[in-house]
Write a protein that holds these residues in place. Structure first.
Motif, PDB file in Angstrom:
ATOM      1  N   TYR A  24      29.009  39.465  44.603  1.00 14.79           N
ATOM      2  CA  TYR A  24      29.638  40.648  44.005  1.00 14.79           C
ATOM      3  C   TYR A  24      29.312  41.912  44.779  1.00 14.79           C
ATOM      4  O   TYR A  24      30.154  42.793  44.915  1.00 14.79           O
ATOM      5  CB  TYR A  24      29.200  40.816  42.546  1.00 14.79           C
ATOM      6  CG  TYR A  24      30.226  40.316  41.573  1.00 14.79           C
ATOM      7  CD1 TYR A  24      31.330  41.079  41.235  1.00 14.79           C
ATOM      8  CD2 TYR A  24      30.107  39.057  40.999  1.00 14.79           C
ATOM      9  CE1 TYR A  24      32.278  40.621  40.355  1.00 14.79           C
ATOM     10  CE2 TYR A  24      31.054  38.586  40.115  1.00 14.79           C
ATOM     11  CZ  TYR A  24      32.136  39.370  39.796  1.00 14.79           C
ATOM     12  OH  TYR A  24      33.074  38.909  38.932  1.00 14.79           O
ATOM     13  N   LEU A  32      34.221  33.726  51.003  1.00 14.95           N
ATOM     14  CA  LEU A  32      35.592  34.233  50.895  1.00 14.95           C
ATOM     15  C   LEU A  32      36.564  33.423  51.745  1.00 14.95           C
ATOM     16  O   LEU A  32      37.755  33.392  51.471  1.00 14.95           O
ATOM     17  CB  LEU A  32      35.628  35.702  51.295  1.00 14.95           C
ATOM     18  CG  LEU A  32      36.831  36.515  50.866  1.00 14.95           C
ATOM     19  CD1 LEU A  32      37.015  36.453  49.363  1.00 14.95           C
ATOM     20  CD2 LEU A  32      36.676  37.949  51.303  1.00 14.95           C
ATOM     21  N   TYR A  44      37.774  32.188  43.832  1.00 15.09           N
ATOM     22  CA  TYR A  44      36.604  33.035  44.046  1.00 15.09           C
ATOM     23  C   TYR A  44      35.339  32.323  43.569  1.00 15.09           C
ATOM     24  O   TYR A  44      34.686  32.773  42.631  1.00 15.09           O
ATOM     25  CB  TYR A  44      36.766  34.362  43.307  1.00 15.09           C
ATOM     26  CG  TYR A  44      38.003  35.107  43.721  1.00 15.09           C
ATOM     27  CD1 TYR A  44      37.991  35.878  44.874  1.00 15.09           C
ATOM     28  CD2 TYR A  44      39.174  35.025  42.987  1.00 15.09           C
ATOM     29  CE1 TYR A  44      39.127  36.562  45.277  1.00 15.09           C
ATOM     30  CE2 TYR A  44      40.306  35.700  43.388  1.00 15.09           C
ATOM     31  CZ  TYR A  44      40.276  36.469  44.528  1.00 15.09           C
ATOM     32  OH  TYR A  44      41.396  37.138  44.930  1.00 15.09           O
ATOM     33  N   LEU A  47      32.016  34.433  43.323  1.00 13.06           N
ATOM     34  CA  LEU A  47      31.911  35.331  42.170  1.00 13.06           C
ATOM     35  C   LEU A  47      31.608  34.554  40.895  1.00 13.06           C
ATOM     36  O   LEU A  47      30.905  35.043  40.021  1.00 13.06           O
ATOM     37  CB  LEU A  47      33.209  36.126  42.014  1.00 13.06           C
ATOM     38  CG  LEU A  47      33.608  37.001  43.201  1.00 13.06           C
ATOM     39  CD1 LEU A  47      34.925  37.707  42.909  1.00 13.06           C
ATOM     40  CD2 LEU A  47      32.532  37.994  43.550  1.00 13.06           C
ATOM     41  N   SER A  92      36.920  30.364  38.094  1.00 15.53           N
ATOM     42  CA  SER A  92      36.822  30.984  39.418  1.00 15.53           C
ATOM     43  C   SER A  92      37.099  29.997  40.549  1.00 15.53           C
ATOM     44  O   SER A  92      37.367  30.413  41.671  1.00 15.53           O
ATOM     45  CB  SER A  92      35.446  31.617  39.610  1.00 15.53           C
ATOM     46  OG  SER A  92      34.463  30.617  39.837  1.00 15.53           O
ATOM     47  N   ARG A  98      42.349  40.063  38.415  1.00 18.11           N
ATOM     48  CA  ARG A  98      42.093  41.157  39.351  1.00 18.11           C
ATOM     49  C   ARG A  98      40.928  42.042  38.905  1.00 18.11           C
ATOM     50  O   ARG A  98      40.120  42.474  39.722  1.00 18.11           O
ATOM     51  CB  ARG A  98      43.364  41.979  39.512  1.00 18.11           C
ATOM     52  CG  ARG A  98      43.263  43.084  40.520  1.00 18.11           C
ATOM     53  CD  ARG A  98      44.621  43.785  40.661  1.00 18.11           C
ATOM     54  NE  ARG A  98      44.520  44.966  41.458  1.00 18.11           N
ATOM     55  CZ  ARG A  98      44.615  44.971  42.779  1.00 18.11           C
ATOM     56  NH1 ARG A  98      44.790  43.855  43.424  1.00 18.11           N
ATOM     57  NH2 ARG A  98      44.512  46.108  43.444  1.00 18.11           N
ATOM     58  N   THR A 101      37.386  41.031  40.095  1.00 15.22           N
ATOM     59  CA  THR A 101      37.047  40.986  41.511  1.00 15.22           C
ATOM     60  C   THR A 101      36.653  42.376  41.989  1.00 15.22           C
ATOM     61  O   THR A 101      37.307  43.358  41.648  1.00 15.22           O
ATOM     62  CB  THR A 101      38.225  40.469  42.354  1.00 15.22           C
ATOM     63  OG1 THR A 101      39.350  41.310  42.142  1.00 15.22           O
ATOM     64  CG2 THR A 101      38.585  39.050  41.989  1.00 15.22           C
ATOM     65  N   VAL A 105      36.487  42.732  47.797  1.00 21.57           N
ATOM     66  CA  VAL A 105      37.205  41.452  47.870  1.00 21.57           C
ATOM     67  C   VAL A 105      38.705  41.707  47.940  1.00 21.57           C
ATOM     68  O   VAL A 105      39.414  41.093  48.750  1.00 21.57           O
ATOM     69  CB  VAL A 105      36.858  40.555  46.665  1.00 21.57           C
ATOM     70  CG1 VAL A 105      37.748  39.326  46.610  1.00 21.57           C
ATOM     71  CG2 VAL A 105      35.407  40.142  46.704  1.00 21.57           C
ATOM     72  N   ARG A 106      39.199  42.597  47.110  1.00 19.21           N
ATOM     73  CA  ARG A 106      40.632  42.903  47.128  1.00 19.21           C
ATOM     74  C   ARG A 106      41.045  43.449  48.493  1.00 19.21           C
ATOM     75  O   ARG A 106      42.088  43.080  49.038  1.00 19.21           O
ATOM     76  CB  ARG A 106      40.967  43.890  46.011  1.00 19.21           C
ATOM     77  CG  ARG A 106      40.832  43.276  44.624  1.00 19.21           C
ATOM     78  CD  ARG A 106      41.389  44.180  43.552  1.00 19.21           C
ATOM     79  NE  ARG A 106      40.690  45.433  43.407  1.00 19.21           N
ATOM     80  CZ  ARG A 106      39.660  45.643  42.596  1.00 19.21           C
ATOM     81  NH1 ARG A 106      39.212  44.657  41.836  1.00 19.21           N
ATOM     82  NH2 ARG A 106      39.097  46.817  42.512  1.00 19.21           N
TER      83      ARG A 106
END
Length: 121
Positions: A24, A32, A44, A47, A92, A98, A101, A105-106
């Motif tokens: 995180y 990733l 993910y 996460l 996950s 969204r 995250t 990450v985005r």
């Protein structure tokens, strides 16, 4: 629950929480690159380790509280986060909303998408 099983769950939970916290915060980014279980959904798993780890930490406490004769409300207060954390951890592996995250990450996913499209042409 035997003490040794509970202590092993706590140790595994602590390791998972540490890995999830690093994911995180952006200190651990290698996860990733994992493509995911489904071709068009972004997964993910890094996460999800945070939520799974919290579940592993709380599960022995819930079992021990139940065995000790704690009130049902207290046991339920421990069991509900355990179940929620496990479900989020499993979710996950296929997808996360969204809002769950972090911004880094985005950004990384948006930067990665044009490269993937260019390779496909």
């Amino acid at each position: 629950m035997e003490l040794s099983v509970g202590l092993m769950a706590i140790a595994a939970g602590a390791a998972m929480v540490l890995a999830g916290w690093r994911a995180y915060s952006g200190r651990w980014r290698r996860w990733l690159a994992y493509g995911g279980l489904f071709p068009n959904l972004r997964s993910y798993p890094g996460l999800g380790l945070l939520y799974g780890g919290i579940s592993f930490l709380l599960a022995p406490a819930a079992a021990w509280a139940s065995e000790a004769g704690a009130p049902k409300a207290a046991v339920a207060a421990l069991v509900l986060p355990v179940i929620a954390g496990m479900l989020i951890c499993l979710l996950s592996l296929a997808w996360l909303p969204r809002f769950m995250t972090p911004a880094w990450v985005r950004t990384a996913v948006q930067e990665q998408m044009p490269r993937v499209r260019q390779k496909g042409r």
